[in-house]
Design a protein around this motif. Structure first.
Motif, PDB file in Angstrom:
ATOM      1  N   LYS A  78       3.371   8.938  -7.210  1.00 40.85           N
ATOM      2  CA  LYS A  78       4.057   9.374  -5.993  1.00 40.85           C
ATOM      3  C   LYS A  78       5.105   8.350  -5.569  1.00 40.85           C
ATOM      4  O   LYS A  78       6.241   8.701  -5.216  1.00 40.85           O
ATOM      5  N   MET A  79       4.744   7.072  -5.594  1.00 40.53           N
ATOM      6  CA  MET A  79       5.692   6.020  -5.210  1.00 40.53           C
ATOM      7  C   MET A  79       6.810   5.905  -6.244  1.00 40.53           C
ATOM      8  O   MET A  79       7.956   5.629  -5.899  1.00 40.53           O
ATOM      9  N   LEU A 104       2.679   0.798  -9.509  1.00 39.36           N
ATOM     10  CA  LEU A 104       3.017   1.877  -8.590  1.00 39.36           C
ATOM     11  C   LEU A 104       2.339   3.186  -8.982  1.00 39.36           C
ATOM     12  O   LEU A 104       2.251   3.523 -10.174  1.00 39.36           O
ATOM     13  N   SER A 105       1.919   3.940  -7.979  1.00 36.64           N
ATOM     14  CA  SER A 105       1.383   5.278  -8.231  1.00 36.64           C
ATOM     15  C   SER A 105       2.537   6.215  -8.596  1.00 36.64           C
ATOM     16  O   SER A 105       3.706   5.915  -8.337  1.00 36.64           O
ATOM     17  N   ASN A 131      -5.974  -4.373  -7.568  1.00 37.71           N
ATOM     18  CA  ASN A 131      -5.342  -3.261  -8.280  1.00 37.71           C
ATOM     19  C   ASN A 131      -5.785  -3.208  -9.741  1.00 37.71           C
ATOM     20  O   ASN A 131      -6.027  -2.140 -10.300  1.00 37.71           O
ATOM     21  N   PHE A 168       4.728   2.006   1.720  1.00 38.70           N
ATOM     22  CA  PHE A 168       5.725   1.880   0.654  1.00 38.70           C
ATOM     23  C   PHE A 168       7.138   2.192   1.147  1.00 38.70           C
ATOM     24  O   PHE A 168       8.056   1.380   1.004  1.00 38.70           O
ATOM     25  N   GLU A 169       7.325   3.378   1.748  1.00 32.51           N
ATOM     26  CA  GLU A 169       8.662   3.782   2.178  1.00 32.51           C
ATOM     27  C   GLU A 169       9.199   2.878   3.278  1.00 32.51           C
ATOM     28  O   GLU A 169      10.382   2.509   3.275  1.00 32.51           O
ATOM     29  N   SER A 204       0.844  -1.197   0.000  1.00 30.10           N
ATOM     30  CA  SER A 204       0.000   0.000   0.000  1.00 30.10           C
ATOM     31  C   SER A 204       0.879   1.248   0.000  1.00 30.10           C
ATOM     32  O   SER A 204       2.041   1.210   0.420  1.00 30.10           O
ATOM     33  N   GLU A 205       0.307   2.367  -0.437  1.00 34.71           N
ATOM     34  CA  GLU A 205       1.073   3.602  -0.541  1.00 34.71           C
ATOM     35  C   GLU A 205       1.576   4.076   0.814  1.00 34.71           C
ATOM     36  O   GLU A 205       2.661   4.640   0.927  1.00 34.71           O
ATOM     37  N   THR A 206       0.801   3.815   1.869  1.00 33.57           N
ATOM     38  CA  THR A 206       1.195   4.276   3.207  1.00 33.57           C
ATOM     39  C   THR A 206       2.395   3.505   3.747  1.00 33.57           C
ATOM     40  O   THR A 206       3.161   4.029   4.559  1.00 33.57           O
TER      41      THR A 206
END
Length: 454
Positions: free
Chosen positions: A261-262, A258-259, A447, A219-220, A215-217
């Motif tokens: 942002k990612m 991937l979005s 997705n 990712f990092e 998930s984007e949250t």
């Protein structure tokens, strides 16, 4: 009492006795030798923790060269033993020579008992630390071997798969970034593992990441790690996939999901070969071989503004395209036989064979799910088989997929959307079952449906 083995080597018997008496109250095993020539034949020498070695053994000689010679012999025989040099004729130059040659300390005769005991304790702590490091290195090596064992052979003799493998093994000798493309289930991860296996990093770790399931949250945190207290649930420091793969290969699957942002965050890490953990501002250098994979048309995604052009060029130094199963001809039957033998053994059903009518049916089918679909089809056939011969009726193929490929004039994306829709209908809306039949993860299915509906 410390469970350590100490060997004292000195030609002066009174010195040997004095050290034996001093050390035996603190260490379980203290052995003495009055002649260093016994070192080469001494049994179990590598099990010794500390050697106390005199530097002069011949009468009238006080240069220390004899001690340096035997120090080198000891370090060749057992490089991790802690050696303390002893001499009555000390000098700064001699001490420096001894340390440069591998001694851990240098002590003058006569010694103070407190100084001697403190020196031996320090040497023991160093030896203990070295043992722990060696043990950790062995564990790490064994762990890498276990992880890298998940490396199945790529089966097939068709020209299509031979060409893909030829390029794979050629590019493996370099360290460039590789993009592996192909439909779902074609074996993109196997190609990535083959690159790793044939590379100079083959003894290091291979880390695979399904980008479609992150998930984007998170990712990092997943890729770059986080510091303790970086966010609510960060109860301890954690390294990410980039650091875990340091020295080895990092495989990013489903990178097309991937979005933007990612993608931006990933591009920065790839370009700089450094990462910054969440909650930290300290850059951490990483040395990785990067392999990415996708079933998406990245060039079209770039033109549609869905994928960064600079990221595509960064990951796409070399492009390996894995052929779909329907273009591999007789490989279908070779793979059928491989999976048949595998599942006969797994489910205790020896003697099964596929008749000619079944082979014709399997060759005619278009295999939209490719090798993964073929594997699941063979497993179901073996489980449900009632005789020794697998007949055409034993193979449950997706009739909707057959008609779609035979008559559907649309694009690959539209065909994929139709396949997902038909499979969901057949599974009564059960996403888990549909994902299994399509040969993808549940998150990837979500997705894809989100992308279709958007």
């Amino acid at each position: 009492m410390i469970d350590a083995k100490i060997l004292v080597i000195d030609d002066n018997k009174s010195m040997l006795s004095a050290l034996e008496i001093l050390l035996q109250f603190e260490y379980k095993h203290v052995v003495t030798l009055n002649n260093p020539k016994q070192i080469p034949s001494y049994p179990g020498f590598s099990d010794i923790d500390i050697v106390l070695l005199d530097m002069n053994f011949s009468a009238g000689v006080n240069s220390g060269n004899e001690g340096l010679f035997w120090l080198n012999q000891i370090k060749e025989k057992a490089p991790y033993i802690s050696v303390i040099m002893m001499t009555a004729y000390g000098s700064i130059d001699l001490a420096v020579k001894a340390i440069k040659n591998g001694a851990v300390d240098f002590i003058l005769k006569p010694w103070s008992n407190e100084r001697m005991l403190a020196t031996v304790r320090s040497a023991y702590q160093l030896r203990k630390s070295q043992k722990q490091v060696i043990q950790l290195q062995k564990k790490e090596h064994n762990l890498k071997q276990v992880i890298n064992q998940h490396n199945h052979a790529i089966i097939g003799q068709s020209e299509a798969i031979k060409n893909a493998l030829k390029l794979t093994r050629k590019v493996a000798q370099t360290d460039v970034n590789v993009l592996v493309t192909g439909e779902n289930g074609t074996g993109k991860e196997l190609i990535a593992r083959e690159i790793h296996r044939c590379s100079q990093r083959s003894n290091e770790i291979f880390i695979g990441v399904d980008m479609g399931s992150i998930s984007e949250t998170l990712f990092e945190s997943e890729l770059f790690g986080h510091s303790k207290g970086a966010f609510t649930d960060a109860k301890e420091e954690r390294i990410g996939k980039f650091e875990a793969a340091d020295g080895g290969t990092l495989f990013l699957d489903e990178i097309g999901n991937l979005s933007l942002k990612m993608q931006t965050k990933l591009l920065s890490a790839i370009q700089n070969r450094t990462i910054v953990r969440v909650g930290s501002n300290k850059p951490v250098p990483v040395d990785i071989r990067l392999i990415c994979a996708t079933n998406c048309d990245l060039e079209k995604m770039v033109s549609d503004g869905l994928f960064r052009e600079d990221l595509m060029y960064r990951i796409n130094t070399i492009h390996v395209d894995v052929p779909p199963l329907r273009k591999r001809g007789e490989d279908i039957l070779v793979l059928c036989q491989y999976f048949l033998e595998k599942f006969m053994h797994k489910y205790g059903k020896p003697g099964l064979r596929i008749n000619q009518s079944s082979e014709e049916k399997l060759l005619k089918y278009k295999w939209p799910g490719n090798v993964r679909e073929l594997q699941h089809t063979m497993e179901r056939a073996v489980i449900l088989s009632e005789g020794n011969v697998l007949k055409p009726s034993d193979f449950f193929l997706n009739s909707a997929a057959i008609s779609s490929f035979d008559s559907f004039p649309g694009s690959l994306e539209e065909m994929e959307a139709l396949m997902i829709e038909n499979t969901l209908k057949k599974c009564d809306g059960n996403y888990t079952l549909a994902a299994e039949r399509l040969g993808i993860s549940r998150q990837t299915l979500y997705n894809k449906i989100k992308k279709i509906r958007d």
